[in-house]
Design an enzyme around this catalytic site. Structure first.
Site, PDB file in Angstrom:
ATOM      1  N   LYS A  44      65.920  37.166  44.760  1.00 49.14           N
ATOM      2  CA  LYS A  44      65.945  38.297  43.826  1.00 49.14           C
ATOM      3  C   LYS A  44      64.551  38.594  43.271  1.00 49.14           C
ATOM      4  CE  LYS A  44      68.142  37.345  40.365  1.00 49.14           C
ATOM      5  NZ  LYS A  44      69.174  36.665  39.623  1.00 49.14           N
ATOM      6  N   THR A  65      61.753  37.825  44.672  1.00 50.47           N
ATOM      7  CA  THR A  65      60.941  38.288  45.795  1.00 50.47           C
ATOM      8  C   THR A  65      61.178  39.773  46.044  1.00 50.47           C
ATOM      9  OG1 THR A  65      61.242  36.060  46.684  1.00 50.47           O
ATOM     10  CG2 THR A  65      60.308  37.696  48.174  1.00 50.47           C
ATOM     11  N   ARG A  87      60.847  36.987  34.212  1.00 56.07           N
ATOM     12  CA  ARG A  87      60.889  35.806  33.340  1.00 56.07           C
ATOM     13  C   ARG A  87      59.795  34.810  33.717  1.00 56.07           C
ATOM     14  NH1 ARG A  87      66.687  33.880  34.599  1.00 56.07           N
ATOM     15  NH2 ARG A  87      66.113  34.974  36.502  1.00 56.07           N
ATOM     16  N   LYS A 129      63.945  22.864  42.384  1.00 48.19           N
ATOM     17  CA  LYS A 129      63.966  24.290  42.631  1.00 48.19           C
ATOM     18  C   LYS A 129      62.594  24.836  43.020  1.00 48.19           C
ATOM     19  CE  LYS A 129      65.333  28.518  40.165  1.00 48.19           C
ATOM     20  NZ  LYS A 129      64.081  29.036  39.617  1.00 48.19           N
ATOM     21  N   ALA A 172      70.674  32.388  31.892  1.00 50.70           N
ATOM     22  CA  ALA A 172      71.585  33.512  32.092  1.00 50.70           C
ATOM     23  C   ALA A 172      73.044  33.097  31.907  1.00 50.70           C
ATOM     24  CB  ALA A 172      71.374  34.117  33.477  1.00 50.70           C
ATOM     25  N   PHE A 176      70.691  34.963  37.688  1.00 53.44           N
ATOM     26  CA  PHE A 176      71.930  34.707  38.431  1.00 53.44           C
ATOM     27  C   PHE A 176      72.494  36.006  39.022  1.00 53.44           C
ATOM     28  CE2 PHE A 176      72.424  30.866  35.443  1.00 53.44           C
ATOM     29  CZ  PHE A 176      71.718  30.045  36.305  1.00 53.44           C
ATOM     30  N   PHE A 234      66.364  37.957  56.442  1.00 54.92           N
ATOM     31  CA  PHE A 234      65.837  36.675  56.884  1.00 54.92           C
ATOM     32  C   PHE A 234      65.668  36.728  58.405  1.00 54.92           C
ATOM     33  CE2 PHE A 234      65.965  33.386  53.458  1.00 54.92           C
ATOM     34  CZ  PHE A 234      66.270  34.244  52.424  1.00 54.92           C
ATOM     35  N   TRP A 280      59.600  39.176  51.997  1.00 54.33           N
ATOM     36  CA  TRP A 280      58.988  37.855  52.124  1.00 54.33           C
ATOM     37  C   TRP A 280      57.869  37.909  53.170  1.00 54.33           C
ATOM     38  CZ3 TRP A 280      57.556  33.787  55.092  1.00 54.33           C
ATOM     39  CH2 TRP A 280      57.376  32.561  54.438  1.00 54.33           C
TER      40      TRP A 280
END
Lengths: 555, 555
Positions: free
Chosen positions: B69, B71, B92, B103, B271, B299, B379, B407
């Site tokens: 998200k 990205t 954020r 993560k 969130a 999220f 992807f 990406w």
């Protein structure tokens, strides 16, 4: 009369670029943090600069009457600048815990302050926060290792690495963690130190560069195995991550005094369980950029002073050119037995009785072969007779004393002191420097030198535990480490209530704490608090900010 | 193939002055933090600027397959810039705990990143550290009040204000503090949350200015008296000090994307137990400085999306002009029951089965009357057939879908998406905005709207405790507060294992948490972890820094 923060706020603060230009930094040697703060990293060529002269400011044993060591440090530097001497200040960063508690800030006072005062006293450039973060990341990694099958066979009862916060919080001194069942870790006893007591703080302020810092971090002993073998950060394999978290914190911070004298403020290790002075990098940087660097050591000459000369000096590779011992009439009267309530009244008897404290520090500082002068930090109610008594007493040790009014007048109030200090530095000769002990001396030999020659006592007496520890430490060679004495700052003895200059005493070593990352052995006398508490009326109650960001009540 | 940090490190980063000029800030509207970061505080006149268009990026329910998200948010903004549209990103700030854990960072990925990547992921401009500091200062002041005679009659068993650290540290979830005897406080149960879960984080990101922040802070309920009456920060009298500690943290931070699109990165509330988006001030500032602001909510659309539209939008005073729902073929296959190991193989059956998850989010977002588009984040192994299936499915809801390869290609990979988004914003009409509930609705009415219209379920079922709490809260008017649902992010239901788009379910409310400072009532479904743990192989093990300050292993 204006408060410290009112004086600081009404100051004509210069943009940091102007200070940078004055110091002569090139564009790649500094980074701005806001409009009036910068981080400094000298190029290799600037690091070749000839070192300027180093003036170490220390003091008699602190009393509740206040000595104003930082204030004298700043005022003296401003005075030197007024005399057109290229000068820099090197100071420790204040800890936020005491700012919200009782003590208030640590940026000098009156007309001898470093600014921006509120920023320096709170988050500044984030160095202490980076340390807190690195410290607790390491703690979490240790408990995670315990939780994930304990591959290092750590004895959960013998973890040495506690947690840290830059808060005065007595409720965190002793805690149990890992409660809440199998998904929340391994229950064990733990505790929090204030961030300035973290071994990472000592390491940050002792490192010359990132590599050196990483090596020190990798040597930290985090605990023992069930076979009582030491386990280090290198065993855990996270020295890279912890060093990465400190990549910016290692760079000294540049600000200015009220008189625009450049000041490097960096690091703030305790002066009892650590070396108690700003970072080696800040001192070195100041020496490389100025003709006179004025720096201070924490607490009295028996703690910060001794540690500066015996521990920091060899690492810095530079002996001070002059030592300034700060004394006040008020504090000496307290050392002579006077109550805090009566200090504004003349009392030559108490003053005479208290002078011995100054005398012992003059003796101990003189023994290093460095020129010594006394700065009498003048308070409003001091009488001419009292001031003369202190001066004459100093002269009886062959030491010149100068009255300075730095709180009320800034650098103008320290002109004679500045001239006296410059003259003293002319007499300095590095070959005269006499270290207190040799690196290869045994721990007890080192400690006895400190007890006898610095404190003026008989000898060190080790508890059964301390004896046993020393025997164990021999196995690892830890008994040859430099000694860091953790002693009350209020007395030359290990009893905080014994003022003046006692002579008939031993020093009782309760326990040793090996700090392999910092590279010293802490000798604990009595109980040293590494997490302060808040008073009944914390300073936080009086601090406020308005809609324009104007702060009040910060002292 | 280069890693994210390698791409970030090889970027041609612009000095922040150049970004500042591009945005059009005057000298008194920004302060530098290093060479490539700044804090921004707009002048009153700039705050009068006409607001640009707001694009909200949200997503299907996250799966371990990854949605990207952030990205997409960055890539979409870069694409808009390539189309010569004045654009800003609002994101954020990452939390350091997960960076050292599993993560990794949260600055986008590949060729759609915000930089300086390592700085943003670690200490950035110190906002989270200031929050940690303020949070624990308040905690220390509470325990000090207990210790110093307990003038507020606080029930030590009913203190709501825990402590906080920005570390993944499961051992701190449940602790006992105040041990060690009478000088070390009052023993009681306590715990630590990760800093992003602090109510101060929610407050910082909801405040328009210092005064508003101070008012919110003063309303925080820190615990209850023995008579079960709420006690607030105002009762303790320290809202001024806590606000002072956050004086700089309240200012949004300006950085850039790899393509030099200006990005405001500020705050990072959870969130689930909070609103899950960057600060109101950052979003507002971006709207005031650009024609298009691209922002994201944490999220999936059921959590961050719903909270943005029902809670943040009224406070912000601006409805999004378009909502972008991010989906990936991989994640939809997981929602259709495929294992993570097999995601690189084409599987139309699983994809078809998983599409319902996207469908529910499209339905729920469309109900607000805001134009919706789908971004299919491509992807490598996605087939043309799979991509077409998702597009056609979106069209069946009257929603256009665009394949984006952000990406691998940055903004160039999102040109069609950008054009589609701009067209969608032309259709936006604020009068079409349909709030989900009215402020005066009862808590249960509000929750049932969310359960039925957003999650697609039957109804909310309250535990006995939750029922009782609501009855008590009526007394204080807390039952009318906006609702913040704390639910698993992995499912539309309250069972993390139920993927896809279940319809036959209730939502079970275990407990309510009143957050009077933030101004919302958290409805807890199941157990929400507010302090994560570290995995068996924490990311910290792979992070390193060399003597030149070059960082490796940060992802």
């Amino acid at each position: 009369m204006k408060t410290d923060i009112e004086i600081a706020q009404s100051a004509d603060i210069w943009p940091i670029e102007k200070i940078v230009d004055q110091v002569g930094l090139s564009a790649d040697e500094w980074e701005p943090y806001g409009r009036d703060k910068a981080k400094v990293q000298l190029s290799e060529s600037t690091q070749q600069n000839k070192l300027g002269k180093l003036i170490l400011v220390t003091s008699i044993n602190p009393t509740p009457a206040g000595e104003g060591k930082s204030t004298v440090t700043v005022g003296l530097a401003d005075a030197l600048m007024q005399q057109k001497r290229k000068t820099m200040v090197a100071l420790r960063e204040p800890s936020l815990g005491p700012v919200m508690g009782l003590k208030g800030g640590a940026t000098g006072g009156g007309y001898s302050q470093v600014i921006p005062m509120a920023d320096i006293n709170m988050h500044f450039t984030g160095d202490f926060h980076a340390l807190t973060s690195a410290h607790n990341t390491l703690a979490a990694l240790i408990d995670n290792s315990l939780y994930q099958g304990n591959p290092l066979h750590l004895d959960s009862r013998r973890i040495l690495w506690k947690r840290a916060l830059d808060v005065n919080d007595r409720a965190l001194r002793h805690v149990t963690i890992g409660l809440g069942g199998p998904t929340s870790g391994i229950p064990r006893e733990d505790g929090f130190d204030i961030t300035v007591a973290s071994e990472l703080m000592a390491i940050l302020t002792l490192s010359h560069d990132l590599d050196g810092m990483k090596q020190r971090i990798s040597r930290i002993v985090i605990g023992y195995t069930y076979d009582k073998e030491p386990v280090t950060v290198a065993d855990l394999g996270v020295e890279g991550a912890i060093t990465t978290l400190l990549k910016d914190a290692i760079k000294p911070n540049l600000v200015q005094t009220l008189a625009h004298t450049p000041a490097l403020i960096h690091g703030g290790p305790f002066a009892n369980i650590a070396q108690g002075t700003n970072s080696i990098l800040a001192t070195k940087t100041a020496l490389q950029l100025s003709d006179y660097t004025v720096t201070e050591a924490g607490f009295g000459a028996d703690l910060g002073g001794e540690k500066f000369l015996d521990f920091k000096t060899p690492l810095l590779g530079k002996v001070p050119d002059t030592i300034v011992v700060v004394a006040t009439v008020r504090a000496l009267k307290m050392h002579g037995g006077e109550n805090k309530q009566h200090l504004t009244k003349p009392n030559l008897t108490a003053l005479k009785q208290g002078l011995g404290n100054l005398g012992q520090h003059l003796k101990s500082m003189k023994r290093y072969g460095v020129p010594v002068v006394v700065a009498i930090n003048k308070f409003t109610h001091d009488t001419a007779e009292e001031l003369a008594l202190v001066s004459d007493y100093a002269k009886s040790f062959g030491v010149d004393a100068y009255v300075a009014n730095v709180w009320g007048q800034g650098g103008s109030g320290a002109q004679e002191l500045a001239t006296g200090v410059v003259q003293a530095t002319e007499r300095a000769n590095y070959q005269d420097f006499k270290p207190l002990y040799q690196p290869e001396d045994d721990a007890l030999v080192k400690i006895n030198h400190i007890v006898q020659e610095i404190y003026g006592g008989h000898k060190a007496v080790l508890s059964a535990k301390a004896e046993k520890q020393l025997a164990t430490f021999k196995k690892y060679g830890w008994d040859k480490l430099p000694i860091i004495m953790a002693k009350t700052q209020n007395s030359l003895t290990d009893d905080a209530k014994r003022f003046g200059a006692p002579t008939d005493f031993d020093i009782h070593i309760r326990e040793f704490m090996p700090k392999l990352g910092a590279g010293f052995l802490v000798a604990l006398t009595g109980s040293i608090l590494t997490m302060p508490g808040l008073p009944k009326h914390p300073a936080a109650l009086d601090i406020d900010i308005d809609s324009d960001g104007h702060i009040t009540g910060l002292n």
